[in-house]
Design a protein around this motif. Structure first.
Motif, PDB file in Angstrom:
ATOM      1  N   ALA A  38       0.829  -1.212   0.000  1.00 43.99           N
ATOM      2  CA  ALA A  38       0.000   0.000   0.000  1.00 43.99           C
ATOM      3  C   ALA A  38       0.860   1.258   0.000  1.00 43.99           C
ATOM      4  CB  ALA A  38      -0.931  -0.006   1.203  1.00 43.99           C
ATOM      5  N   ALA A  39       1.976   1.211   0.717  1.00 47.07           N
ATOM      6  CA  ALA A  39       2.876   2.373   0.782  1.00 47.07           C
ATOM      7  C   ALA A  39       3.536   2.655  -0.564  1.00 47.07           C
ATOM      8  CB  ALA A  39       3.941   2.138   1.850  1.00 47.07           C
ATOM      9  N   GLU A  40       3.596   1.656  -1.427  1.00 45.76           N
ATOM     10  CA  GLU A  40       4.249   1.809  -2.728  1.00 45.76           C
ATOM     11  C   GLU A  40       3.299   2.333  -3.807  1.00 45.76           C
ATOM     12  OE1 GLU A  40       5.675  -2.098  -3.481  1.00 45.76           O
ATOM     13  OE2 GLU A  40       7.247  -2.029  -1.944  1.00 45.76           O
ATOM     14  N   VAL A  41       2.005   2.415  -3.480  1.00 47.62           N
ATOM     15  CA  VAL A  41       1.019   2.872  -4.467  1.00 47.62           C
ATOM     16  C   VAL A  41       1.216   4.353  -4.754  1.00 47.62           C
ATOM     17  CG1 VAL A  41      -1.437   3.240  -4.900  1.00 47.62           C
ATOM     18  CG2 VAL A  41      -0.654   1.103  -3.851  1.00 47.62           C
ATOM     19  N   LYS A  42       1.263   4.712  -6.023  1.00 50.00           N
ATOM     20  CA  LYS A  42       1.492   6.100  -6.442  1.00 50.00           C
ATOM     21  C   LYS A  42       0.162   6.861  -6.521  1.00 50.00           C
ATOM     22  CE  LYS A  42       5.923   5.507  -7.241  1.00 50.00           C
ATOM     23  NZ  LYS A  42       6.020   4.089  -6.778  1.00 50.00           N
ATOM     24  N   PRO A  43       0.206   8.213  -6.358  1.00 47.70           N
ATOM     25  CA  PRO A  43      -1.021   9.026  -6.446  1.00 47.70           C
ATOM     26  C   PRO A  43      -1.797   8.827  -7.739  1.00 47.70           C
ATOM     27  CG  PRO A  43       0.756  10.315  -5.505  1.00 47.70           C
ATOM     28  CD  PRO A  43       1.371   9.023  -5.952  1.00 47.70           C
ATOM     29  N   LYS A  44      -1.075   8.661  -8.849  1.00 45.46           N
ATOM     30  CA  LYS A  44      -1.788   8.473 -10.124  1.00 45.46           C
ATOM     31  C   LYS A  44      -2.529   7.131 -10.145  1.00 45.46           C
ATOM     32  CE  LYS A  44       2.271   6.654 -12.640  1.00 45.46           C
ATOM     33  NZ  LYS A  44       3.142   6.864 -13.820  1.00 45.46           N
ATOM     34  N   GLU A  77      -7.931  11.860   2.090  1.00 48.65           N
ATOM     35  CA  GLU A  77      -7.197  10.785   2.753  1.00 48.65           C
ATOM     36  C   GLU A  77      -8.000   9.493   2.732  1.00 48.65           C
ATOM     37  OE1 GLU A  77      -4.445   8.532   4.854  1.00 48.65           O
ATOM     38  OE2 GLU A  77      -4.270  10.389   3.704  1.00 48.65           O
ATOM     39  N   THR A  78      -9.317   9.620   2.808  1.00 46.76           N
ATOM     40  CA  THR A  78     -10.163   8.426   2.766  1.00 46.76           C
ATOM     41  C   THR A  78      -9.990   7.679   1.454  1.00 46.76           C
ATOM     42  OG1 THR A  78     -11.817   9.405   4.233  1.00 46.76           O
ATOM     43  CG2 THR A  78     -12.536   7.593   2.836  1.00 46.76           C
ATOM     44  N   LEU A 125      -8.309   3.874   1.112  1.00 45.01           N
ATOM     45  CA  LEU A 125      -9.090   2.761   0.594  1.00 45.01           C
ATOM     46  C   LEU A 125      -8.551   2.267  -0.743  1.00 45.01           C
ATOM     47  CD1 LEU A 125     -12.705   3.961   1.463  1.00 45.01           C
ATOM     48  CD2 LEU A 125     -11.337   2.237   2.656  1.00 45.01           C
ATOM     49  N   ALA A 126      -8.196   3.184  -1.624  1.00 42.89           N
ATOM     50  CA  ALA A 126      -7.698   2.786  -2.939  1.00 42.89           C
ATOM     51  C   ALA A 126      -6.353   2.087  -2.835  1.00 42.89           C
ATOM     52  CB  ALA A 126      -7.588   4.014  -3.850  1.00 42.89           C
ATOM     53  N   SER A 127      -5.454   2.622  -2.021  1.00 42.65           N
ATOM     54  CA  SER A 127      -4.125   2.010  -1.899  1.00 42.65           C
ATOM     55  C   SER A 127      -4.217   0.625  -1.284  1.00 42.65           C
ATOM     56  CB  SER A 127      -3.188   2.908  -1.081  1.00 42.65           C
ATOM     57  OG  SER A 127      -3.657   3.062   0.248  1.00 42.65           O
ATOM     58  N   ARG A 128      -5.133   0.438  -0.314  1.00 44.07           N
ATOM     59  CA  ARG A 128      -5.299  -0.889   0.283  1.00 44.07           C
ATOM     60  C   ARG A 128      -5.885  -1.872  -0.735  1.00 44.07           C
ATOM     61  NH1 ARG A 128      -2.510  -1.676   4.912  1.00 44.07           N
ATOM     62  NH2 ARG A 128      -3.930  -3.368   5.478  1.00 44.07           N
ATOM     63  N   GLU A 150      -4.965  -6.428  -4.501  1.00 53.07           N
ATOM     64  CA  GLU A 150      -4.949  -6.996  -5.853  1.00 53.07           C
ATOM     65  C   GLU A 150      -3.549  -7.468  -6.232  1.00 53.07           C
ATOM     66  OE1 GLU A 150      -6.429  -4.044  -8.500  1.00 53.07           O
ATOM     67  OE2 GLU A 150      -8.495  -4.122  -7.735  1.00 53.07           O
ATOM     68  N   LYS A 151      -2.544  -6.664  -5.930  1.00 49.63           N
ATOM     69  CA  LYS A 151      -1.170  -7.027  -6.270  1.00 49.63           C
ATOM     70  C   LYS A 151      -0.715  -8.239  -5.460  1.00 49.63           C
ATOM     71  CE  LYS A 151       3.453  -5.093  -6.886  1.00 49.63           C
ATOM     72  NZ  LYS A 151       4.300  -3.872  -6.809  1.00 49.63           N
ATOM     73  N   ALA A 152      -1.087  -8.278  -4.182  1.00 49.01           N
ATOM     74  CA  ALA A 152      -0.698  -9.403  -3.327  1.00 49.01           C
ATOM     75  C   ALA A 152      -1.314 -10.699  -3.842  1.00 49.01           C
ATOM     76  CB  ALA A 152      -1.134  -9.136  -1.891  1.00 49.01           C
ATOM     77  N   ILE A 153      -2.567 -10.639  -4.276  1.00 51.72           N
ATOM     78  CA  ILE A 153      -3.238 -11.840  -4.792  1.00 51.72           C
ATOM     79  C   ILE A 153      -2.560 -12.318  -6.073  1.00 51.72           C
ATOM     80  CG2 ILE A 153      -5.390 -12.673  -5.799  1.00 51.72           C
ATOM     81  CD1 ILE A 153      -6.863 -10.860  -3.778  1.00 51.72           C
ATOM     82  N   ARG A 154      -2.173 -11.393  -6.939  1.00 52.65           N
ATOM     83  CA  ARG A 154      -1.460 -11.782  -8.168  1.00 52.65           C
ATOM     84  C   ARG A 154      -0.124 -12.435  -7.832  1.00 52.65           C
ATOM     85  NH1 ARG A 154      -3.280  -6.670  -9.948  1.00 52.65           N
ATOM     86  NH2 ARG A 154      -1.199  -5.791  -9.640  1.00 52.65           N
TER      87      ARG A 154
END
Length: 462
Positions: A293-299, A421-422, A426-429, A434-438
């Protein structure tokens, strides 16, 4: 939304534990139970056990493992095929081995301070599975015991005197912050007898061996000197030992060890899936999900918002009216009149005790910003066009209560601010999940591809 610091929910209430214990203790003393010991099985009989159902990298998977796990799965889904269960056993074995290399024990069993120790959970699961699958065989075995009862094998119940319990748990009426035993207390607990039987694997069950098999609620009962609970837990432990010994004699040590391993691997894989956000919500605390989640970019957050706008729908404002009454009986009568079609504003003018009664209880347009009052929050909770039941206001003991009836005339919906922030959280989580499942799916495919698997097709038939 997740809030850091949320306390862990306890795994089982004391009431549920006592109910389960009551059922288990009844089972121990009734011939219709599935908890007992079987006659000894000879070495020749063990040697005649069926061939393994499969080999994974040269190591056998025993028929007992497939039989038990298949029948347990079929209790939930009767059409589950044995081939599917075997495939799951093999996949779990591969993934569990890899998981132990990648994840620390405390990550896989994060709740162990309040839950059962992993080996205790495993023992309970294993004996429970065996009791379920081989109930009739166990019933036949119990009938051959003295009096046809397992508890007839108990030779002595420990006295559990106050002095010896004090040596372990300390004096009563102390403020407790942690229901654990230090090394000195553990040593003292080994000298306190809870139960003695003429069954060799459980000839002497001491206080420590029973205490360590508890979750936090059970440990509280021990510290509270609940002697009945302690003795019941010792009897439950004895029952589990008998079931496992019965299976060991009937199926052999290797087969039982393989079944135990498969159940443990099933638990490990479930823990790995939880860490990857499978079977748990995205708020679940996981180092892996936190890192991703910390690696997710704003875009990426913005793109997720655009593609999943419905997930971020929110109530922007509501237009509502209310009627306040000081008597619950009258409030119910007025609410019924409103439900039957009487004009809500007219009822407010006639009956409401609120300052806005002459305005028909008009609360105006309530925008969702800042701190909403209790009544405004109540309005946000109601379905548009539906008269609420009378709801008692939350007041202090020395304050007079009143009842509110609310009607939402219109609800205006919109979306969260994509820069909020909400939305970011939510989006980053969700993206992390999704990435973890892949990643997990890719790992499983890789492990299966590099494994050597041999299937005994005949063993899948029965």
């Amino acid at each position: 939304m997740y809030r850091p610091g949320t306390s862990l929910r306890l795994t089982m209430s004391i009431t549920i534990i006592k109910t389960c214990l009551s059922v288990l203790c009844m089972a121990m003393s009734a011939a219709a139970t599935a908890v007992d010991i079987a006659p000894a099985v000879t070495a020749n009989q063990i040697a005649l056990q069926p061939a393994p159902v499969a080999y994974l990298n040269g190591n056998p998977v025993y028929k007992l493992t497939l039989d038990v796990l298949a029948q347990m799965a079929q209790l939930d889904k009767p059409k589950t095929g044995r081939a599917d269960i075997l495939d799951n056993i093999l996949s779990n074995r591969l993934l569990a081995e890899e998981a132990r290399e990648r994840f620390a024990e405390e990550e896989l069993h994060a709740s162990r301070r309040v839950a059962f120790e992993p080996d205790v959970t495993l023992d309970n699961q294993l004996s429970g599975y065996l009791r379920t699958v081989y109930r009739k065989d166990l019933e036949a075995a119990i009938s051959k015991l003295p009096g046809g009862r397992l508890d007839a094998l108990i030779q002595e119940q420990g006295k559990l005197e106050e002095e010896e319990l004090n040596s372990v748990f300390g004096l009563r009426n102390r403020v407790m912050l942690d229901y654990t035993l230090n090394p000195a207390q553990q040593t003292a607990a080994t000298h306190v007898l809870v139960l003695r039987s003429n069954f060799a694997p459980a000839s002497n069950i001491n206080l420590l061996s029973v205490f360590r098999r508890q979750n936090v609620q059970g440990r509280v009962e021990f510290f509270n000197r609940n002697r009945d609970f302690i003795r019941q837990q010792a009897q439950l432990y004895l029952a589990n030992l008998y079931v496992l010994d019965w299976a060991r004699q009937r199926f052999g040590e290797s087969a039982l060890r393989d079944l135990r391993r498969a159940v443990e691997e099933k638990n490990t894989v479930q823990a790995v899936m939880n860490l990857h956000g499978i079977g748990a919500d995205t708020d679940s605390e996981s180092r892996l999900l936190n890192q991703l989640a910390a690696e997710v970019k704003p875009k990426e957050v913005l793109a997720y918002f655009r593609n999943h706008k419905e997930e971020f729908k929110r109530i922007v404002s509501v237009k509502a009216r209310h009627i306040r009454l000081d008597n619950e009986a009258q409030a119910r009568q007025v609410a019924e009149l409103a439900r039957q079609g009487s004009n809500f504003a007219s009822l407010a003018q006639q009956y409401s005790t609120a300052p806005d009664a002459q305005q028909g209880g008009d609360m105006g347009l309530i925008a969702h910003r800042g701190q909403l009052s209790w009544l405004e929050q109540l309005a946000y909770m109601q379905e548009p066009g539906k008269v609420s039941p009378p709801i008692r206001t939350a007041v202090a003991a020395n304050e007079a209560a009143h009842w509110e009836i609310v009607l939402v005339e219109k609800r205006n919906e919109g979306y969260q601010d994509p820069a909020s922030e909400t939305v970011r959280y939510l989006a980053s989580r969700a993206l992390a999940q999704e990435k973890a499942i892949r990643q997990l799916a890719s790992l499983q495919a890789q492990l299966r591809k590099s494994a050597k698997i041999e299937i005994n097709q005949a063993a899948l038939l029965n």
